[in-house]
Structure formats: structure tokens, C-alpha cells
Design an enzyme around this catalytic site. Structure first.
Site, short mmCIF file in Angstrom:
data_model
loop_
_atom_site.label_atom_id
_atom_site.label_comp_id
_atom_site.label_asym_id
_atom_site.label_seq_id
_atom_site.Cartn_x
_atom_site.Cartn_y
_atom_site.Cartn_z
N ASP A 1 8.20 3.43 8.48
CA ASP A 1 6.65 3.65 8.62
C ASP A 1 6.79 3.81 10.22
O ASP A 1 7.49 2.98 10.87
CB ASP A 1 5.85 2.40 7.94
CG ASP A 1 4.51 2.40 8.87
OD1 ASP A 1 4.28 4.24 8.48
OD2 ASP A 1 3.92 2.00 9.56
N ASP B 1 4.06 3.48 13.01
CA ASP B 1 2.83 2.96 12.90
C ASP B 1 2.52 1.49 12.50
O ASP B 1 2.13 1.25 11.49
CB ASP B 1 1.94 3.63 13.16
CG ASP B 1 1.60 4.57 14.20
OD1 ASP B 1 2.17 4.87 15.05
OD2 ASP B 1 1.70 6.05 13.45
#
Length: 195
Positions: free
Chosen positions: A10, A12
């Protein structure tokens, strides 16, 4: 061509400090211990692929073209850590968006696994030999639904805690470096799944 394992990441809150809707490369900063984690993964020969929901496109906060500079900066940050960014896959959709064409219910927005399936096809990735590392349970679910193993970074970003069979991580870690250690220990036959 033989399939290869990958680590899906992922963006952020996992690789980068969590800065919602940021597309300014100058404001992109690595999350704590992410440099060490990327460096560790970079030496392992695994494909490294960032998977990100970018609903700011559907919400009219920035254009899809703005993510080109984000990808360039990500690749530079990976390189500085001795790693290679093999792919950056992002979903521009949101069912409550305001931009025509992007305000849809899609198969690529996490927790759905569409982006992982696409990356696997395009990059010759063996999903069953791969991991997904993220900071919320939607990341865990996307990875699990794609057939990967998953690691949840316990960094305080999950707020809903909607649980279910697909939302249970295989392991938990306090940061990306600890998660990288879990992945590499598994590759070397150490089956303990603790950070």
C-alpha cells in the site's frame, strides 16, 4: 516465462507517511522505517508493486495525469533505498465521485483484488507466493482475496475494524521494516509469523 513472487505494498501509511490526496512529489516522505524495509526487500529479488486507491481522481481533487509525477518520485525513493519499483497500480474510482467516468463501483478499488490480478498478469507474478503489506484491513482483504498472504501494519490507521474471514492478516508488524523481516524469514523457512 516463470512466475515470480512479489510484495505488494500500500502507498499511503505503509510506504509513505499518510498525507491524504497528496500528489505533490515535494510533500512525499517515507513512513518511519520504510527506507530500511525497502532496502531489505530490495536485496531479496522480489518484485515490488505499489497498489493504491486514488479516489481523489473521482472526487475531482486532482487529475489522473498528476499520478505520473507521483510514480516517478516513488521510483526514485525506492531506488535511493536500493530497491526497484516494478509497478504502480492505482484505482481512480469511487462510487460517490463527481467526475464522469470515474464515479463508478469498480473491481479495482481495494478491498477488491482487481489491481493485484492485473499486476499479476502484466508482471508475471505468482500470487500464491506473494505478500500484501498495508496499514488497513481493506489492504489485507485485497491481498487475501487475490490469494496472497497479508501483513497488517499496526500503526493506528485502521479505524473501522470491520472483521471477517478475508480481513484477517497472516501477520502483524509495527512498520515496513518489521514486515519485510517477516516476509524474508518466511522465504528462508522460518515459519514464525511474529514481528
Amino acid at each position: 516465462m516463470a512466475l515470480r513472487p512479489a510484495v505488494f505494498l500500500d502507498k499511503d501509511g505503509t510506504v509513505l507517511e499518510d498525507a491524504p490526496y497528496n500528489v505533490d512529489p515535494g510533500r512525499m516522505a517515507l513512513a518511519p522505517h520504510a527506507f530500511a524495509g525497502l532496502s531489505r526487500l530490495g536485496t531479496a529479488g522480489l518484485a515490488l508493486v505499489v497498489i493504491s486507491n486514488q479516489s481523489g481522481v473521482a472526487k475531482g481533487l486532482f487529475t489522473a495525469s498528476a499520478l505520473t509525477a507521483v510514480q516517478t518520485k516513488l521510483a526514485s525513493m525506492f531506488s535511493a533505498a536500493g530497491a526497484h519499483l516494478d509497478g504502480f497500480y492505482w484505482c481512480p474510482h469511487h462510487p460517490e465521485g463527481v467526475v464522469a467516468g470515474y464515479a463508478v463501483d469498480c473491481d479495482c478499488r481495494k478491498p477488491r483484488p482487481g489491481l493485484l490480478f492485473r499486476a499479476a498478469r502484466e508482471l508475471d507474478i505468482d500470487l500464491e507466493a506473494s505478500w500484501f503489506i498495508g496499514d488497513i484491513l481493506d489492504d489485507v482483504e485485497a491481498g487475501n482475496r487475490a490469494g496472497c498472504r497479508s501483513i497488517l501494519l499496526d500503526v493506528g490507521h485502521e479505524t473501522e475494524w470491520r472483521e471477517g474471514p478475508a480481513r484477517t492478516p497472516h501477520a502483524r508488524a509495527p512498520d515496513l521494516d518489521a514486515a519485510a523481516r517477516i516476509v524474508l524469514a518466511d522465504r528462508h523457512g522460518d515459519v514464525r509469523m511474529e514481528a
